[in-house]
Scaffold this motif. Structure first.
Motif, PDB file in Angstrom:
ATOM      1  N   ALA A  42       0.819  -1.212   0.000  1.00 36.21           N
ATOM      2  CA  ALA A  42       0.000   0.000   0.000  1.00 36.21           C
ATOM      3  C   ALA A  42       0.853   1.264   0.000  1.00 36.21           C
ATOM      4  N   PHE A  43       1.972   1.259   0.715  1.00 42.06           N
ATOM      5  CA  PHE A  43       2.761   2.473   0.858  1.00 42.06           C
ATOM      6  C   PHE A  43       3.801   2.650  -0.245  1.00 42.06           C
ATOM      7  N   TYR A  44       4.445   1.578  -0.685  1.00 44.72           N
ATOM      8  CA  TYR A  44       5.557   1.707  -1.624  1.00 44.72           C
ATOM      9  C   TYR A  44       5.178   1.526  -3.082  1.00 44.72           C
ATOM     10  N   LEU A  78       4.884   9.700  -3.089  1.00 44.08           N
ATOM     11  CA  LEU A  78       6.182   9.594  -2.428  1.00 44.08           C
ATOM     12  C   LEU A  78       6.063   9.972  -0.955  1.00 44.08           C
ATOM     13  N   ALA A  79       5.265  10.992  -0.657  1.00 41.28           N
ATOM     14  CA  ALA A  79       5.032  11.365   0.739  1.00 41.28           C
ATOM     15  C   ALA A  79       4.283  10.259   1.476  1.00 41.28           C
ATOM     16  N   ILE A  80       3.325   9.633   0.806  1.00 47.10           N
ATOM     17  CA  ILE A  80       2.580   8.538   1.432  1.00 47.10           C
ATOM     18  C   ILE A  80       3.503   7.352   1.712  1.00 47.10           C
ATOM     19  N   SER A  81       4.480   7.115   0.848  1.00 46.82           N
ATOM     20  CA  SER A  81       5.387   5.979   1.060  1.00 46.82           C
ATOM     21  C   SER A  81       6.194   6.119   2.346  1.00 46.82           C
ATOM     22  N   THR A  82       6.428   7.354   2.804  1.00 51.62           N
ATOM     23  CA  THR A  82       7.164   7.529   4.055  1.00 51.62           C
ATOM     24  C   THR A  82       6.347   7.112   5.272  1.00 51.62           C
ATOM     25  N   PHE A  83       5.033   6.940   5.111  1.00 52.88           N
ATOM     26  CA  PHE A  83       4.211   6.467   6.221  1.00 52.88           C
ATOM     27  C   PHE A  83       4.592   5.057   6.642  1.00 52.88           C
ATOM     28  N   ASN A  84       5.291   4.330   5.767  1.00 52.73           N
ATOM     29  CA  ASN A  84       5.751   2.999   6.156  1.00 52.73           C
ATOM     30  C   ASN A  84       6.723   3.076   7.324  1.00 52.73           C
ATOM     31  N   SER A  85       7.454   4.192   7.427  1.00 55.49           N
ATOM     32  CA  SER A  85       8.369   4.371   8.556  1.00 55.49           C
ATOM     33  C   SER A  85       7.621   4.513   9.868  1.00 55.49           C
TER      34      SER A  85
END
Length: 372
Positions: free
Chosen positions: A293-295, A325-332
C-alpha cells in the motif's frame, strides 16, 4: 515601376528582420548575457526544465503550464503536512523502538534486523524537516547545493534501505519457520550484522549518483531555488533514466518478489500447523499490505512516467508522484507498530523500562516482539 512596387514590401521586411537581429545582438552584448537552451530530450522524474546560462548562473526554464504546479495547494500545503505527520509520529515511535530493542531485547538474529530497520526509519524521519521547510516555503531551497544532495540521497537511501531490511526480515522468518533445522547453523547475530552492513553499503552505493550530480537550480524569473523536483534536460538524461530504473528494480521490485515468496511460504506453513498461529498469519498479512500500500504507488507512477512521452516532456505526473512519495514515508511510521508495538511482550518491556527501577531479565521475546 510596377516590378519595383511588388518588391518594395519584401525589401522592407528584409530590413525589418535585419534591424531586429542587430538590436538583439547589441542588447545581448551590452548586458553581457549569454542564454543557451538544451535540446528537448526525455527527462527524469518530476518536472523537466530547460537549462539557461545567464551571467554565468545556470537557471531552469519550465513550461508555463507546469509552473503553477510548484505553487499549488497540494505542493505547498498537503505534501509538507503529510511529511510533518510522519515526522511527529515516526520520530518518537522509532526512537523508542530502537531504544528498547538495544537495551532490553535479547540479542538474537531478528533483533539485529529490527534494530537496523528502526535506525533506517529514524534516519529517514530526521531528513523530513528539511523537506517540510522546503515545501512550506513554496518549493524554495535555502540550505545550499551540498545539503540538497545529501538530503535527496538520505531520503531515497534510507527509504530503500528499509525495503531491503524488510526483505531480510522476511527471509529470516522464512528460514526460521520453513527450514528451522537447516538454517540453525548460520542464523546467528554475527551473520545478521554482516548482512545489515552489506545492506547499508548497498543503499549507499545505490544513492551515490545523487550526490555526484547537481540537484538544486534557481528557477528563471522567480526568486526560488528548486531541489531535485525540477531536473534539466541535458546530456545526462539517459544517465538518470537508467539510474532510477535500476534503483526501482534492485531496491523495490526484486525485494517485493522475495518478500511475497517468503511470506506466502510462511503463511502456508502456518496454515498447515493449525489455528494457534492465526495471530501470526494476520500479522504477516498486515506486513504485506503495508508494504504494497505504501511503496507500490510511487514506484508504479515512476515507471509510468518513463513510459509516457507526454509526462517526460511536461511532468504531468509531478503532483501525483510527489503525493505518493510522501505517502510511502508512512511505512516508517507503520513499521514500529507492526513489528514491535503489536506485541504484548514489547509493551511489557516498555512499562518495565519506564516504571520500574530494577531491570527485568530478558525474555525469549525478540521473536515474540516480532510475531506476538
Amino acid at each position: 515601376s510596377h516590378d519595383f512596387t511588388l518588391e518594395w514590401p519584401q525589401i522592407l521586411g528584409f530590413f525589418g528582420k535585419l534591424g531586429r537581429r542587430i538590436a538583439l545582438l547589441v542588447s545581448q552584448n551590452s548586458t553581457n548575457e549569454q542564454v543557451t537552451t538544451s535540446e528537448i530530450t526525455p527527462c527524469p522524474r518530476a518536472i523537466p526544465g530547460e537549462k539557461a546560462t545567464i551571467n554565468n548562473v545556470t537557471y531552469l526554464l519550465i513550461h508555463e503550464a507546469t509552473c503553477s504546479q510548484l505553487s499549488s495547494v497540494v505542493t505547498v500545503r498537503l505534501i509538507p503536512c503529510l511529511y510533518t505527520l510522519v515526522f511527529l509520529v515516526g520520530l518518537p515511535s522509532n526512537a523508542l523502538a530502537l531504544w528498547v530493542l538495544a537495551t532490553r531485547a535479547e540479542k538474537l538474529t531478528s533483533t539485529v534486523f529490527l534494530m537496523n530497520l528502526a535506525a533506517a526509519d529514524l534516519l529517514l524521519v530526521l531528513v523530513l524537516p528539511f523537506k517540510i521547510f522546503y515545501y512550506f516555503l513554496g518549493n524554495n531551497w535555502p540550505f545550499g547545493e551540498g545539503l540538497c544532495r545529501l538530503t535527496t540521497a538520505f531520503f531515497y537511501g534510507n527509504m530503500y534501505c528499509s525495503v531491503l531490511l524488510l526483505t531480510c526480515i522476511s527471509v529470516d522468518r522464512y528460514l526460521a519457520v520453513v527450514h528451522p533445522f537447516f538454517s540453525r547453523s548460520f542464523r546467528t547475530p554475527a551473520f545478521a550484522v554482516c548482512t545489515c552492513t552489506a545492506i547499508w553499503l548497498c543503499a549507499a552505493i545505490l544513492t551515490l549518483p545523487l550526490t555526484l550530480q547537481q540537484q538544486s537550480y534557481p528557477l528563471y524569473g522567480v526568486d526560488i531555488t528548486l531541489c531535485h523536483d525540477v531536473l534539466p534536460r541535458h546530456e545526462d538524461d539517459g544517465y538518470y533514466f537508467y539510474y532510477f530504473t535500476c534503483l526501482i528494480t534492485c531496491a523495490f521490485l526484486v525485494p517485493l518478489v522475495v518478500m511475497l515468496f517468503s511470506y506466502c511460504s510462511v503463511l502456508r506453513a502456518l496454515l498447515d500447523s493449525g489455528k494457534r498461529y492465526s495471530y501470526s498469519m494476520k500479522l504477516t498479512a498486515l506486513v504485506l499490505f503495508t508494504l504494497v500500500a505504501f511503496y507500490t504507488p510511487s514506484n508504479v507512477l515512476l515507471l509510468v512516467h518513463y513510459s509516457s512521452y507526454n509526462s517526460k516532456l511536461y511532468g504531468d505526473l509531478y503532483i501525483s508522484y510527489m503525493v505518493s512519495l510522501a505517502i510511502s514515508t508512512f511505512n516508517s511510521c507503520a513499521d514500529p507498530f507492526v513489528y514491535y508495538y503489536v506485541s504484548e511482550d514489547f509493551r511489557e518491556k516498555v512499562r518495565r523500562r519506564f516504571f520500574t527501577s530494577s531491570p527485568a531479565p530478558c525474555s525469549q521475546g525478540t521473536h515474540n516482539i516480532q510475531w506476538g
